[in-house]
Design an enzyme around this catalytic site. Structure first.
Site, PDB file in Angstrom:
ATOM      1  N   SER A 265      31.794  35.842  23.928  1.00 45.81           N
ATOM      2  CA  SER A 265      30.460  36.403  23.746  1.00 45.81           C
ATOM      3  C   SER A 265      30.526  37.925  23.702  1.00 45.81           C
ATOM      4  CB  SER A 265      29.540  35.953  24.876  1.00 45.81           C
ATOM      5  OG  SER A 265      30.043  36.404  26.126  1.00 45.81           O
TER       6      SER A 265
ATOM      7  N   CYS B 248      37.309  32.976  26.684  1.00 46.37           N
ATOM      8  CA  CYS B 248      36.138  32.865  27.558  1.00 46.37           C
ATOM      9  C   CYS B 248      36.232  31.558  28.312  1.00 46.37           C
ATOM     10  CB  CYS B 248      34.858  32.907  26.717  1.00 46.37           C
ATOM     11  SG  CYS B 248      33.325  32.590  27.638  1.00 46.37           S
ATOM     12  N   ASN B 249      36.175  31.614  29.633  1.00 46.67           N
ATOM     13  CA  ASN B 249      36.256  30.400  30.424  1.00 46.67           C
ATOM     14  C   ASN B 249      35.054  29.485  30.206  1.00 46.67           C
ATOM     15  OD1 ASN B 249      37.666  32.733  32.092  1.00 46.67           O
ATOM     16  ND2 ASN B 249      38.678  30.819  32.648  1.00 46.67           N
TER      17      ASN B 249
ATOM     18  N   CYS C  59      37.463  34.299  35.369  1.00 43.85           N
ATOM     19  CA  CYS C  59      36.625  34.754  34.253  1.00 43.85           C
ATOM     20  C   CYS C  59      37.398  35.859  33.556  1.00 43.85           C
ATOM     21  CB  CYS C  59      35.275  35.271  34.754  1.00 43.85           C
ATOM     22  SG  CYS C  59      34.277  36.108  33.499  1.00 43.85           S
ATOM     23  N   THR C  60      37.486  35.788  32.241  1.00 44.34           N
ATOM     24  CA  THR C  60      38.309  36.753  31.511  1.00 44.34           C
ATOM     25  C   THR C  60      37.825  38.183  31.691  1.00 44.34           C
ATOM     26  OG1 THR C  60      37.012  36.296  29.497  1.00 44.34           O
ATOM     27  CG2 THR C  60      39.075  35.089  29.778  1.00 44.34           C
TER      28      THR C  60
END
Length: 261
Positions: free
Chosen positions: A8, A70-71, A177-178
Site C-alpha cells: 500500500s 506487505c504482511n 510488519c514490513t
C-alpha cells in the site's frame, strides 16, 4: 532480470533494497497505492481488490517475479494474486520471520499491527514455526502509519509503548510488519539493555528477496554491475520515490542507485 514489489505504501522498501543488494543488475518495479492506503482498516474483500489493482499495474511491466511486500496483503490477498498471475509471474508473500527467530530457543516477541496480533493467522505461524519457544505477541498501534508518514514523534511514542510491553528477557524480536524494518535502529535502541546480550531483530526482507531469486532460478550476485533501473508506480501512475521514502536510508539507497545511471 526484473523484480516487482507491491505494498500500500513504503513497506516494500526494505525488500527492494535487499533485492538491489543481491542483484544490483536487476530492474525494480515498485507498485504502491497512495490513493487507497492504508489497507489495514479495509475489509479483506476490499483490500484484495486494491491489491489486485496494484499487482496488475506491476504485471503490465512484465516482471519475472512479484514480491508482496506487505504482511497484511499476504494474509488476505495472496491466494487471489497467485490465482491471477501464476504461473506466468511467480508471487512471493511476506511471512514474519518466526522460524529463524526461534532457532536456539529462549523467549521471542512478535511486534505486529493490532489486527494481526492474536489473529488465527499469527497464532498458526507460532504453532507451526516457533519450535516450542516462548512467544509474546506485542501489538503496535499506530506504528506502521507513523512510519508511513515519517512522523518521528509518533514513531518514537509507538516504539516506546511496544518496548514497554516486551518482556525484558526476550532474546529476539520478530518485526511482523514490513514498515517496522524501516525504523529498526529506533526499535533496537528502545530495546537496549545494559545486562545481557543485545536483542536480535528479525525482519523478512532478506528472506523474501532470496526466495524471489530462487523462484526464477537466479543466483545472488552482489558484485554484478549496478545497472538495474527503477520504475515507481503510484496507484498505477508512473512517478518518483516520494519525499517520505527518501527520508529513510532504504529510499536513499534506491534513489542513489537510480541517479547513478
Amino acid at each position: 532480470m526484473k523484480i516487482a514489489l507491491m505494498d500500500s505504501g513504503i513497506g516494500l522498501l526494505p525488500a527492494a533494497v535487499a533485492v538491489r543488494r543481491m542483484r544490483p543488475d536487476a530492474d525494480l518495479v515498485l507498485s504502491s497505492d497512495p490513493d487507497g492506503m492504508p489497507w489495514g482498516p479495509r475489509t479483506p474483500e476490499d483490500l484484495t481488490q486494491r491489491a489486485l489493482a496494484v499487482a496488475r499495474a506491476a504485471a503490465a511491466h512484465a516482471p519475472d517475479a512479484l514480491i508482496v511486500g506487505c504482511n497484511t496483503a499476504t494474509v488476505h490477498a495472496l491466494p487471489a494474486l497467485r490465482a491471477e498471475l501464476e504461473p506466468r509471474i511467480p508471487v512471493i508473500g511476506t511471512v514474519p520471520a518466526i522460524k529463524p527467530a526461534a532457532v536456539g530457543g529462549g523467549k521471542v516477541a512478535i511486534w505486529a499491527t493490532p489486527a494481526t496480533t492474536g489473529s488465527p493467522y499469527q497464532r498458526g505461524l507460532i504453532r507451526d514455526f516457533a519450535n516450542g519457544a516462548e512467544v509474546t505477541e506485542v501489538p503496535c498501534p499506530g506504528l506502521a502509519d507513523a512510519v508511513e508518514h515519517a512522523d518521528t514523534d509518533a514513531v518514537r511514542r509507538a516504539v516506546a509503548a511496544a518496548a514497554a510491553l516486551t518482556p525484558p528477557d526476550v532474546r529476539a524480536v520478530v518485526l511482523g510488519c514490513t514498515h517496522y524494518e524501516l525504523v529498526a535502529d529506533l526499535i533496537r535502541t528502545a530495546l537496549h539493555r545494559t545486562d545481557g546480550p543485545p536483542v536480535v531483530l528479525h525482519g523478512s526482507a532478506g528472506a523474501v528477496a532470496a526466495q524471489a531469486l530462487r523462484r526464477i532460478g537466479a543466483e545472488a550476485d552482489p558484485e554484478a554491475a549496478p545497472t538495474g533501473a527503477l520504475t515507481v508506480l503510484l496507484s498505477g501512475r508512473e512517478g518518483m520515490l516520494s519525499r517520505t521514502a527518501l527520508g529513510y536510508t532504504e529510499g536513499r539507497v534506491l534513489g542513489a542507485a537510480t541517479a547513478a545511471h
